[in-house]
Scaffold this active site. Structure first.
Site, PDB file in Angstrom:
ATOM      1  N   SER A  73     100.759 -30.342  21.758  1.00 44.04           N
ATOM      2  CA  SER A  73     100.391 -29.264  22.738  1.00 44.04           C
ATOM      3  C   SER A  73     100.059 -29.745  24.077  1.00 44.04           C
ATOM      4  O   SER A  73     100.817 -28.856  24.988  1.00 44.04           O
ATOM      5  CB  SER A  73      99.442 -28.516  22.142  1.00 44.04           C
ATOM      6  OG  SER A  73      99.837 -27.760  20.784  1.00 44.04           O
ATOM      7  N   GLN A 180     108.097 -32.877  15.475  1.00 43.24           N
ATOM      8  CA  GLN A 180     108.627 -32.626  14.217  1.00 43.24           C
ATOM      9  C   GLN A 180     109.433 -33.848  13.837  1.00 43.24           C
ATOM     10  O   GLN A 180     109.591 -34.385  12.741  1.00 43.24           O
ATOM     11  CB  GLN A 180     109.085 -31.427  13.823  1.00 43.24           C
ATOM     12  CG  GLN A 180     108.184 -30.181  13.618  1.00 43.24           C
ATOM     13  CD  GLN A 180     107.203 -30.480  12.598  1.00 43.24           C
ATOM     14  OE1 GLN A 180     107.425 -31.118  11.756  1.00 43.24           O
ATOM     15  NE2 GLN A 180     106.043 -29.837  12.933  1.00 43.24           N
ATOM     16  N   THR A 238      88.635 -41.325  29.756  1.00 40.80           N
ATOM     17  CA  THR A 238      88.253 -42.556  29.003  1.00 40.80           C
ATOM     18  C   THR A 238      89.411 -42.506  27.857  1.00 40.80           C
ATOM     19  O   THR A 238      89.292 -41.517  27.216  1.00 40.80           O
ATOM     20  CB  THR A 238      87.018 -42.595  28.532  1.00 40.80           C
ATOM     21  OG1 THR A 238      86.088 -42.688  29.556  1.00 40.80           O
ATOM     22  CG2 THR A 238      86.726 -43.835  27.791  1.00 40.80           C
ATOM     23  N   CYS A 326      99.787 -23.177  13.672  1.00 39.06           N
ATOM     24  CA  CYS A 326      99.436 -22.586  14.772  1.00 39.06           C
ATOM     25  C   CYS A 326      99.144 -21.387  14.552  1.00 39.06           C
ATOM     26  O   CYS A 326      98.435 -20.478  15.427  1.00 39.06           O
ATOM     27  CB  CYS A 326      99.941 -23.304  15.947  1.00 39.06           C
ATOM     28  SG  CYS A 326      99.929 -24.907  16.192  1.00 39.06           S
TER      29      CYS A 326
END
Length: 394
Positions: A73, A180, A238, A326
């Site tokens: 995403s 996918q 980081t 989702c």
């Protein structure tokens, strides 16, 4: 049946043992911050470089074209938002499709609030983009085409090479959401003329919370997260060293096993599809019969409601879904199924089953037998089914 049958690998996959084993030392032994100057920490820079090389080699890309993200995403958001910002001097028109993941669709909607125009391409009943319609949608101010490599719900594989050729011919950036597809089918960025590509580790037996964005050298993409100089000053923060190591290990594993997995999963998938379509009436397969991911089977069962089906499958020890994880909390039917032309009442009765290499024929037989019983029981409670059968008998 006591064994859990997991058939929701499009939502997430089990982290492979060798992936976890590769990651553990970077939590407990080699835990230094790669940006630190002392050797204990700085050695992790080399480790990160090695993972870039593994991923790049799989795609036919260069290591410095791989940028790590927190997942698919984020990579999708980065590709669209940063490209829009970088190229808005050329134009403010973007082309995508009606069946994209919401990470693309919602980002496109956000860009509309920033003055960009979005064209959403239709797809046919199998979920395929029409290349002639794509050509007609291109305008002088078109700056980006974003089409997913394979659909996360119905498994249809898009004509990505042809789309890439059209984009290149018109000097338009081409992004593909390959979350996918990556690790499931071979992808070469040069062959397909891909300028940007999104992927996520947890779809290929890697850990959650790590992915990458491939950005072709020369593409002007602005920084997505500001702060430090990590990821060649394009994504501050980081580095997630254990996650990056896990991603690299998962990619290496996926590349080595891809052919064998595809053969096994395709065989099981087709066996499952054949039995379901032959033994459960008033059922349709969603997505292209051939141009689909090896592990994807998506069905619509008339006269039932998908949530009830999922609950009963869960009681039988079977994990499936009605679409994208989702949107699992949504009561609306899948936007993908509506886009391929299914009416609401049929789209509501859909089931996505996505396999892995550990599934067996015996499991598929059990799933089919459970489906037959559950679907019939649910239909017996449906007034619509009762009315339909009454008319059929006349």
């Amino acid at each position: 049946m006591s064994k859990l049958i997991y058939l929701d690998n499009a939502a997430t996959t089990k982290t492979a043992p060798e992936v976890l084993e590769a990651m553990i030392p970077y939590f407990t032994e080699y835990y230094g911050n790669p940006s630190s100057v002392y050797s204990f920490a700085a050695q992790n820079k080399d480790v990160i470089t090695t993972q870039r090389e593994i991923i790049a080699d799989t795609l036919g890309a260069q290591p410095n074209e791989i940028y790590f993200t927190a997942g698919g995403s984020e990579a999708d958001n980065w590709a669209l938002k940063a490209a829009a910002e970088a190229y808005e001097g050329k134009g403010k028109h973007i082309i995508t499709t009606k069946i994209e993941h919401h990470a693309i669709l919602h980002t496109a909607e956000y860009l509309k609030t920033r003055g960009f125009e979005i064209t959403y391409l239709d797809v046919d009943e199998d979920g395929l983009v029409n290349l002639e319609e794509l050509e007609r949608a291109i305008r002088p101010d078109t700056i980006l085409i974003s089409v997913m490599f394979a659909n996360n719900e119905i498994g249809t594989i898009e004509p990505i090479k042809e789309i890439g050729e059209i984009a290149k011919e018109h000097d338009i950036l081409f992004h593909t959401d390959a979350v996918q597809a990556f690790g499931q089918i071979p992808i070469q960025v040069d062959e397909y003329h891909i300028d940007m590509l999104s992927a996520s580790a947890h779809k290929l037996n890697g850990p959650k919370g790590i992915g990458f964005l491939y950005i072709r050298k020369g593409v002007k993409i602005r920084s997505f997260i500001h702060g430090g100089a990590q990821e060649r000053k394009r994504r501050a923060g980081t580095e997630n060293v254990p996650g990056i190591v896990g991603l690299g290990a998962a990619v290496k594993r996926a590349a080595a096993t891809m052919n064998a997995r595809a053969i096994k999963e395709t065989e099981l998938r087709d066996y499952l599809i054949k039995r379901v379509l032959e033994e459960i009436p008033y059922t349709r397969l969603n997505g292209h019969a051939v141009k689909r991911l090896p592990n994807n089977a998506n069905f619509s069962f008339r006269f039932i409601e998908g949530e009830s089906l999922l609950i009963r499958l869960d009681m039988a020890g079977i994990c499936g879904s009605s679409g994208s994880a989702c949107t699992s909390g949504s009561l609306d039917p899948s936007h993908v199924l509506l886009a391929i032309g299914l009416p609401h009442e049929i789209a509501h009765g859909s089931l996505r089953l996505t396999l892995n290499e550990e599934n067996t024929k015996e499991e598929m037989d059990y799933v089919v037998e459970q489906l037959k019983e559950i679907v019939q029981n649910l239909r017996n409670m449906s007034p619509l089914y009762e009315d339909f059968m009454r008319k059929e008998k006349k």
